[in-house]
Enzyme design. Sequence first.
Site, PDB file in Angstrom:
ATOM      1  N   ILE A 154       7.506  -0.494   3.698  1.00 53.89           N
ATOM      2  CA  ILE A 154       6.200   0.178   4.083  1.00 53.89           C
ATOM      3  C   ILE A 154       7.108  -0.143   5.265  1.00 53.89           C
ATOM      4  O   ILE A 154       6.505   0.560   6.201  1.00 53.89           O
ATOM      5  CB  ILE A 154       5.690  -0.090   3.476  1.00 53.89           C
ATOM      6  CG1 ILE A 154       5.393   0.984   1.496  1.00 53.89           C
ATOM      7  CG2 ILE A 154       4.049   0.246   4.330  1.00 53.89           C
ATOM      8  CD1 ILE A 154       4.373  -0.694   1.032  1.00 53.89           C
ATOM      9  N   CYS A 232      -2.949  -3.553   5.190  1.00 51.29           N
ATOM     10  CA  CYS A 232      -3.231  -2.106   4.184  1.00 51.29           C
ATOM     11  C   CYS A 232      -2.093  -2.590   3.364  1.00 51.29           C
ATOM     12  O   CYS A 232      -1.468  -1.804   2.139  1.00 51.29           O
ATOM     13  CB  CYS A 232      -2.607  -0.965   4.742  1.00 51.29           C
ATOM     14  SG  CYS A 232      -3.673  -0.051   5.618  1.00 51.29           S
ATOM     15  N   GLU A 263     -11.505  -6.887  -5.593  1.00 50.18           N
ATOM     16  CA  GLU A 263     -11.652  -5.838  -5.435  1.00 50.18           C
ATOM     17  C   GLU A 263     -11.939  -5.250  -6.612  1.00 50.18           C
ATOM     18  O   GLU A 263     -10.966  -6.226  -7.910  1.00 50.18           O
ATOM     19  CB  GLU A 263     -10.939  -5.531  -4.532  1.00 50.18           C
ATOM     20  CG  GLU A 263      -9.900  -5.573  -4.177  1.00 50.18           C
ATOM     21  CD  GLU A 263      -8.160  -4.692  -3.112  1.00 50.18           C
ATOM     22  OE1 GLU A 263      -7.706  -3.785  -4.541  1.00 50.18           O
ATOM     23  OE2 GLU A 263      -7.341  -5.068  -2.002  1.00 50.18           O
ATOM     24  N   HIS A 281      -9.514   0.156  -0.455  1.00 47.62           N
ATOM     25  CA  HIS A 281      -7.671   0.190  -0.727  1.00 47.62           C
ATOM     26  C   HIS A 281      -6.951   2.024  -1.119  1.00 47.62           C
ATOM     27  O   HIS A 281      -7.094   2.125  -1.867  1.00 47.62           O
ATOM     28  CB  HIS A 281      -7.431  -0.168  -1.758  1.00 47.62           C
ATOM     29  CG  HIS A 281      -6.548  -1.007  -2.862  1.00 47.62           C
ATOM     30  ND1 HIS A 281      -6.041  -2.125  -3.119  1.00 47.62           N
ATOM     31  CD2 HIS A 281      -4.933  -0.427  -2.550  1.00 47.62           C
ATOM     32  CE1 HIS A 281      -4.684  -2.079  -3.297  1.00 47.62           C
ATOM     33  NE2 HIS A 281      -3.702  -1.439  -2.384  1.00 47.62           N
ATOM     34  N   LEU A 282      -7.301   2.632   0.248  1.00 49.72           N
ATOM     35  CA  LEU A 282      -6.115   3.488  -0.655  1.00 49.72           C
ATOM     36  C   LEU A 282      -5.409   4.400   0.891  1.00 49.72           C
ATOM     37  O   LEU A 282      -4.754   4.989   0.665  1.00 49.72           O
ATOM     38  CB  LEU A 282      -7.538   4.674   1.134  1.00 49.72           C
ATOM     39  CG  LEU A 282      -8.707   4.920   0.582  1.00 49.72           C
ATOM     40  CD1 LEU A 282      -9.716   5.150   1.457  1.00 49.72           C
ATOM     41  CD2 LEU A 282      -9.195   5.261  -0.265  1.00 49.72           C
ATOM     42  N   ALA A 284      -2.647   3.885  -1.248  1.00 47.49           N
ATOM     43  CA  ALA A 284      -1.635   4.612  -1.918  1.00 47.49           C
ATOM     44  C   ALA A 284      -2.369   5.967  -1.940  1.00 47.49           C
ATOM     45  O   ALA A 284      -2.390   7.506  -2.875  1.00 47.49           O
ATOM     46  CB  ALA A 284      -1.075   4.291  -3.144  1.00 47.49           C
TER      47      ALA A 284
END
Length: 301
Positions: A154, A232, A263, A281-282, A284
Site C-alpha cells: 500500500i 489509514c 475500535e 476505518h473506511l 478498504a
Amino acid sequence: MAPKVLISDSLSDAAVQIFKDRGIDVDFQPNLGKDKDKLAEIIGNYDGLAIRSATKVTEKILAAAPNLKVIGRAGIGTDNIDKDAASKQGVIVMNTPFGNMITTAEHAIAMMFAVARQIPEASASTHAGKWEKSKFMGVELTGKTLGVIGAGNIGGIVCDRARGLKMKVIAYDPFLGDEKATKMGVEKVELEELLTRADFITLHVPFTEQTNNILSRENLEKTKKGVRIINCARGGLIDEDALADLLKSGHVAGAALDVFKVEPATESPLFNLPNVVCTPHLGAATTEAQENVALQVAEQM
C-alpha cells in the site's frame, strides 16, 4: 461428504457462488459473527470459516471447532484471529493482502487532501450557511515532502500517487532495498530524518511490537512544526493523547485518521479538534475492494 464452509460476515454473493461452483456446501450467515455464543455453538460442524472483521476467532471458538481446517479473512489484517491457538490446532489462517491495496492507498491520498484543505470543516461550515472563506486557508501538496513510513504494497502505491502529485517522497522502511527505492523514485531515509524533514507523514505498516507507538510522544515532538499526519493503516501506531496535545499547541497542523487504538472509536482525545479529519476505518470500503477480497478469499480457500 462435501466440505462445509461457514461464512459468518457479509461477503459478496459472487464469493458464495465460487464455493458452490467448487462443490462446497456453504452456510451463509452474514450476521452470525457478532454473536460469539451462537458461533461457538455451531462452529463444530464446519471445515472452513470465511470472515471479514466482525467475527472474532478466539481460543474459545477454536476449541469448539474440532473439524476446522482453514480460516479465510477477506482483508489485509488478521488481528481478529487468535493465530497461535489456530496453529496449535493445525488450522490454516489466510488473508487477502492484495484485494484492497489500491482502495486503501486512495483513501490515504484523499485524507491528505482533506486535511490540507480542511474540506470536512469547510463543508460543514458552508452547509450551515456561514460562508467563512477566509477561515479555511489551506496548503498545496505540490513541492511538499511526504514521509512514508512503510513502503510495502500500500505504501508503494501511495509513493507512486504522491509523485504524480509532484510531491517529494521520502520513505522509511527497513525492508526497502536501495535499488527498489531508486526504481520507485523515492529517497530512502532513517526514521529520525523522516520525522524532521516531512511536511506530511503517512503510515503504512502493520501493527507489530516494532511498530507499536512508532509515532510516540518523543517521535511526534521531533517532527517539523506544521506537519500533517495521516494514518489509514492500523490503530496503535500513534500515541493519540500526545497527538492531541501537539495539535492543540499548533506544532502539528492537522491529522487525518481512519484507524484508532480502540475500535469502534466512540470517544477519542482527537474528536472535535479543529483540522482533525476522522473516518470509521473506511480504508478498504469500496465496492470494488470488497468484491475483490471476497472473491480472492473464496478462491484461496
